[in-house]
Design an enzyme around this catalytic site. Structure first.
Site, PDB file in Angstrom:
ATOM      1  N   TYR A   2      -4.532  46.671  -0.586  1.00 43.11           N
ATOM      2  CA  TYR A   2      -5.870  47.018   0.884  1.00 43.11           C
ATOM      3  C   TYR A   2      -6.436  47.082   0.231  1.00 43.11           C
ATOM      4  CZ  TYR A   2      -7.026  49.910   4.423  1.00 43.11           C
ATOM      5  OH  TYR A   2      -8.258  50.875   6.098  1.00 43.11           O
ATOM      6  N   ASN A  47     -12.606  33.873   9.073  1.00 39.12           N
ATOM      7  CA  ASN A  47     -12.238  33.416  10.062  1.00 39.12           C
ATOM      8  C   ASN A  47     -13.764  34.424  11.629  1.00 39.12           C
ATOM      9  OD1 ASN A  47     -10.402  31.116   9.715  1.00 39.12           O
ATOM     10  ND2 ASN A  47      -8.999  32.689   9.996  1.00 39.12           N
TER      11      ASN A  47
END
Length: 435
Positions: A255, A209
């Site tokens: 992660y 995004n």
């Protein structure tokens, strides 16, 4: 003879690795001035947010004592502080707004940038926001407050150059901007393992995004990647061309692999769509505003020592870490953003400690600060050893040659000086009931 009330409090002097006093952080480089006085920055994070008080009639008296206690940090800048009052007898707090904002540079419109900081209410983000605000830029913070906190940037709320938006980067966001610092992602094991799927989603969808936004607005995009992309390295120290040694299905993979795919996406947009990108691989960083409950070794040790508890070392204490202070990291991020370096850059401190040595250093500095403040502990804290967690890397140290050559950046803060500031920060937070 001088009365105690007239006593002048000496300021804290901070010396860099070469023994020179640090009076400012940042520098003028790549056509971007990032230099601000250290005293003003300190006034934003080292002083207690509110006054310890007893019944209301004693507030003024305690306020005067607090001003003396904190004079060594604020150096006359306490006019820009919140005067909220904490009542320990009823465990209530009376909040107030700032009477006045800290002074920010007045930049001409041609020099003032519109900067978006995702994760701007987090540990690293809030220090970056402080610096960018003091430099006079327009700053918008995007944060969903999963690990961030409004209190880290609340001293800027209402400022005409500042905007804070509660938003999750997994959802698209539209804004006009010139630079995007994309820091949004939980970064400590308890937080990123709390919801592993959401962590991967944040790394991928959030980066997608923000890169889409950078493409639309032609903004320069910097992503905060991590030394975790190297996994448990087989090369020491780690340079940027090392591909890493990562367990793709372990508890830390959400992660590690999330950040690796975020880098992949970043260079995809760079090659395919011409987005101007920067990749910062951040190594262990510590400083004020670190969450004391996030399982990081630095905050764990300091809080344990201040409480008089034994320091917990996992494993035999022989595993090594390198720690950089937050101001060095912010210098590096700003330098990278405004440079022309599009390759990944390690930003970290090459001074390596074993965890066992680090525990001893923390104990020594906590004792020093307690002695200076006249608070002597009842007993000396001990160092205890416990079993090692899964996939915890044994050695981690950056090769920062590229940062030195391309950015002219290298760490200035010694681990000892940074730790002393952090000990004082946590000590103040404990006194005001914040920890």
């Amino acid at each position: 003879m001088m009365s105690p009330s007239a006593k002048v409090v000496d300021p804290i002097k901070t010396l860099d690795k070469n023994g020179q006093e640090i009076k400012t952080v940042g520098f003028q480089r790549f056509g971007f001035d990032s230099e601000v006085p250290i005293d003003i920055l300190r006034s934003l994070y080292l002083r207690s947010h509110y006054v310890l008080s007893a019944p209301v009639e004693q507030v003024e008296e305690l306020d005067a004592k607090e001003i003396v206690d904190h004079a060594r940090f604020t150096q006359g800048l306490n006019a820009y502080q919140s005067k909220s009052i904490y009542h320990p007898d009823t465990n209530t707090i009376s909040y107030t707004t700032l009477s006045r904002f800290p002074p920010v540079k007045l930049l001409p419109p041609s020099e003032r940038k519109r900067i978006l900081v995702t994760g701007g209410a987090g540990f690293v983000g809030s220090h970056l926001v402080d610096r960018l605000m003091l430099l006079g830029h327009d700053v918008t913070v995007l944060d969903n407050f999963f690990t961030g906190s409004k209190t880290t940037v609340s001293h800027w709320v209402g400022h005409p150059n500042f905007e804070m938006v509660r938003h999750d980067v997994v959802e698209p966001f539209m804004i006009e901007c010139d630079q995007i610092y994309h820091l949004a992602c939980p970064a400590s094991p308890p937080h990123y393992q709390f919801n592993a799927v959401k962590t991967v989603k944040t790394s991928f969808m959030g980066t997608l995004n923000m890169l889409g936004l950078a493409k639309r607005t032609k903004a320069r995009f910097l992503i905060s990647s991590t030394s975790e992309v190297y996994g448990d390295p087989e090369v020491h120290p780690q340079h940027e061309d090392y591909w890493g040694h990562v367990n793709p299905i372990g508890p830390r993979a959400c992660y590690d692999e999330g950040k690796r795919v975020a880098e992949t996406l970043t260079y995809g947009f760079h090659r395919q769509d011409g987005v101007d990108v920067r990749v910062a691989r951040i190594f262990n960083t510590y400083g004020p505003r670190m969450n004391p409950h996030d399982g990081r070794v630095v905050s764990n040790f300091i809080v344990q020592a201040l409480r008089g508890e034994d320091l917990t070392v996992y494993g035999d204490g022989k595993q090594t870490r390198s720690f950089q202070y937050i101001h060095d990291l912010i210098d590096g991020l700003i330098a990278l953003m405004n440079s022309s370096e599009t390759r990944p850059v390690n930003i970290g401190n090459g001074d390596e400690f074993t965890i066992g040595e680090f525990a001893e250093l923390v104990r020594e500095i906590v004792e020093k600060v307690q002695t200076e403040d006249g608070v002597l502990p009842t007993k000396r804290v001990q160092i205890v050893y416990k079993p090692m967690p899964t996939d915890d890397p044994q050695r981690r140290r950056p090769d920062t040659t590229r940062a030195k050559e391309s950015l002219g950046w290298q760490p200035r803060w010694t681990v000892r000086m940074g730790l002393e500031e952090m000990v004082r920060y946590y000590k103040a937070k404990m006194a005001e009931g914040g920890i």
